[in-house]
Design a protein around this motif. Structure first.
Motif, PDB file in Angstrom:
ATOM      1  N   UNK A   9      13.619  -1.283  18.343  1.00  0.00           N
ATOM      2  CA  UNK A   9      12.778  -1.466  19.533  1.00  0.00           C
ATOM      3  C   UNK A   9      13.555  -2.293  20.568  1.00  0.00           C
ATOM      4  N   UNK A  10      13.699  -1.731  21.770  1.00  0.00           N
ATOM      5  CA  UNK A  10      14.481  -2.401  22.811  1.00  0.00           C
ATOM      6  C   UNK A  10      13.648  -2.890  23.987  1.00  0.00           C
ATOM      7  N   UNK A  11      12.343  -2.595  23.989  1.00  0.00           N
ATOM      8  CA  UNK A  11      11.442  -3.113  25.035  1.00  0.00           C
ATOM      9  C   UNK A  11      10.017  -2.994  24.522  1.00  0.00           C
ATOM     10  N   UNK A  12       9.188  -3.958  24.924  1.00  0.00           N
ATOM     11  CA  UNK A  12       7.789  -3.986  24.474  1.00  0.00           C
ATOM     12  C   UNK A  12       6.897  -3.970  25.709  1.00  0.00           C
ATOM     13  N   UNK A  13       5.961  -3.027  25.746  1.00  0.00           N
ATOM     14  CA  UNK A  13       5.002  -2.932  26.857  1.00  0.00           C
ATOM     15  C   UNK A  13       3.647  -3.433  26.357  1.00  0.00           C
ATOM     16  N   UNK A  14       3.033  -4.320  27.136  1.00  0.00           N
ATOM     17  CA  UNK A  14       1.676  -4.798  26.837  1.00  0.00           C
ATOM     18  C   UNK A  14       0.764  -4.319  27.955  1.00  0.00           C
ATOM     19  N   UNK A  15      -0.313  -3.635  27.593  1.00  0.00           N
ATOM     20  CA  UNK A  15      -1.205  -3.111  28.620  1.00  0.00           C
ATOM     21  C   UNK A  15      -2.656  -3.182  28.168  1.00  0.00           C
ATOM     22  N   UNK A  16      -3.569  -2.850  29.093  1.00  0.00           N
ATOM     23  CA  UNK A  16      -4.993  -2.871  28.770  1.00  0.00           C
ATOM     24  C   UNK A  16      -5.622  -1.555  29.185  1.00  0.00           C
ATOM     25  N   UNK A  17      -6.789  -1.616  29.815  1.00  0.00           N
ATOM     26  CA  UNK A  17      -7.465  -0.401  30.271  1.00  0.00           C
ATOM     27  C   UNK A  17      -7.323  -0.318  31.782  1.00  0.00           C
ATOM     28  N   UNK A  18      -7.871   0.750  32.383  1.00  0.00           N
ATOM     29  CA  UNK A  18      -7.798   0.848  33.842  1.00  0.00           C
ATOM     30  C   UNK A  18      -8.619  -0.262  34.489  1.00  0.00           C
ATOM     31  N   UNK A  19      -9.773  -0.604  33.895  1.00  0.00           N
ATOM     32  CA  UNK A  19     -10.639  -1.623  34.510  1.00  0.00           C
ATOM     33  C   UNK A  19     -10.136  -3.047  34.265  1.00  0.00           C
ATOM     34  N   UNK A  20      -9.516  -3.283  33.106  1.00  0.00           N
ATOM     35  CA  UNK A  20      -9.107  -4.651  32.807  1.00  0.00           C
ATOM     36  C   UNK A  20      -7.875  -4.689  31.927  1.00  0.00           C
ATOM     37  N   UNK A  21      -6.857  -5.420  32.399  1.00  0.00           N
ATOM     38  CA  UNK A  21      -5.765  -5.813  31.498  1.00  0.00           C
ATOM     39  C   UNK A  21      -6.390  -6.778  30.492  1.00  0.00           C
ATOM     40  N   UNK A  22      -6.944  -7.875  30.973  1.00  0.00           N
ATOM     41  CA  UNK A  22      -7.770  -8.776  30.156  1.00  0.00           C
ATOM     42  C   UNK A  22      -8.482  -9.741  31.092  1.00  0.00           C
ATOM     43  N   UNK A  23      -9.812  -9.871  30.899  1.00  0.00           N
ATOM     44  CA  UNK A  23     -10.623 -10.713  31.808  1.00  0.00           C
ATOM     45  C   UNK A  23     -10.680 -12.157  31.343  1.00  0.00           C
ATOM     46  N   UNK A  24      -9.671 -12.576  30.582  1.00  0.00           N
ATOM     47  CA  UNK A  24      -9.587 -13.994  30.235  1.00  0.00           C
ATOM     48  C   UNK A  24      -9.756 -14.250  28.762  1.00  0.00           C
TER      49      UNK A  24
END
Ligand code: CAA
Length: 258
Positions: free
Chosen positions: A50-65
């Motif tokens: 693994x040479x790169x790591x992507x962190x993502x969420x949904x269209x409405x929220x990456x994360x609301x806290x």
């Protein structure tokens, strides 16, 4: 692809993708979600394929806290005993390049975790903020430090003391965001960037990332000295010899990550 209670983990070639998946709470970061993200990221970090790591969420929220419902009943004694949120220090310590792909809300702990990543790619609909002050508290996963370093005192104080959100354009102007892309192409564009990074020599990427991160930890002279020695150290890499030979011979390099 692996799905656990709060996240989905995927491997696409040399790119690892961690997707927050707690839609009913706008991906609020409870302790269980934090432990799952950290375990997945740590496993990818020790996997040389693994040479790169992507962190993502949904269209409405990456994360609301951070999860306010989980925090609400805790006392000072509880949070100091648990060293509440220190679990995320392991995510910040990942050596593999990390990219946050942010769509929708990145608030409080969500903004803080996005700022731990090396690159932050924002969709046009992204909203960033540190609204903890509106809850009678303050950022606690590095927000005051990383935001101030990313955007400077003026805007960091504005966001942390008023709790207001900033949109993607303002965040890019301020230096928080690497690039803005259209909302429907966020994942594809981020994966293209991740694949590009993952195609480079991984040990060279570790060295380059560590040196850039050093800019926030040291004086200019100490940082330049660290960079110079780290640059010299890349001359021990087979990939460095290959990369330069390939340029001279007018051909693409074949990196072996060694
Ligand atoms: N924690 C727990 N639950 C959350 C949450 C959070 N941070 N954010 C949203 N949710 C939940 C809501 O309670 C709601 O659940 P129910 O359906 O069970 O009521 C669900 O997610 C959907 O949220 P909303 O109905 O509020 O959605 P909206 O579109 O009307 O508003 C929002 C979106 C503006 C992001 C709003 O949800 C909001 O203000 N969220 C809280 C943001 C916040 O204050 N974050 C900071 C948390 S503190 C922190 O992070 C501490 C730290 O640094 C260490």
């Amino acid at each position: 692809q692996q799905t656990t209670e709060h996240i989905t983990v995927e491997w696409r070639g040399r790119v690892g993708i961690i997707t927050l998946n707690r839609p009913h709470a706008l991906n609020a970061l409870n302790l269980a979600l934090g432990a799952e993200v950290v375990a997945a990221a740590a496993a990818m970090d020790t996997d040389p394929s693994i040479g790169a790591i992507v962190l993502t969420g949904s269209e409405k929220a990456f994360a609301a806290g951070a999860d306010i419902k989980e925090m609400a009943g805790r006392s000072y004694a509880d949070v100091i005993r648990e060293d509440f949120f220190s679990v995320w220090d392991r995510f910040a310590a990942v050596r593999t390049p990390t990219i946050a792909a942010v769509s929708g809300y990145a608030l409080g702990g969500g903004c803080e975790v996005a700022m731990m990543c090396d690159l932050l790619i924002a969709a046009e609909n992204a909203r960033f903020g540190q609204p903890e002050i509106t809850l009678g508290t303050m950022p606690g996963i590095g927000g005051t430090q990383r935001l101030a370093r990313a955007v400077g005192k003026a805007k960091a104080m504005d966001l942390v003391l008023t709790g207001r959100m900033m949109d993607a354009e303002e965040a890019e102007r301020a230096g928080l965001v690497s690039r803005i892309v259209t909302t429907d192409t966020l994942l594809d564009e981020t994966l293209a960037i991740a694949e590009k990074i993952a195609s480079m020599s991984l040990p060279a990427a570790y060295a380059a990332k560590e040196a850039v991160a050093h800019a926030h930890e040291s004086t200019l002279a100490a940082g330049v000295q660290f960079e110079r020695r780290t640059f010299h150290a890349t001359f021990a890499l087979a990939d460095r010899a290959e990369g330069m030979a390939a340029f001279v011979e007018k051909r693409p390099p074949t990196f072996t990550h060694a």
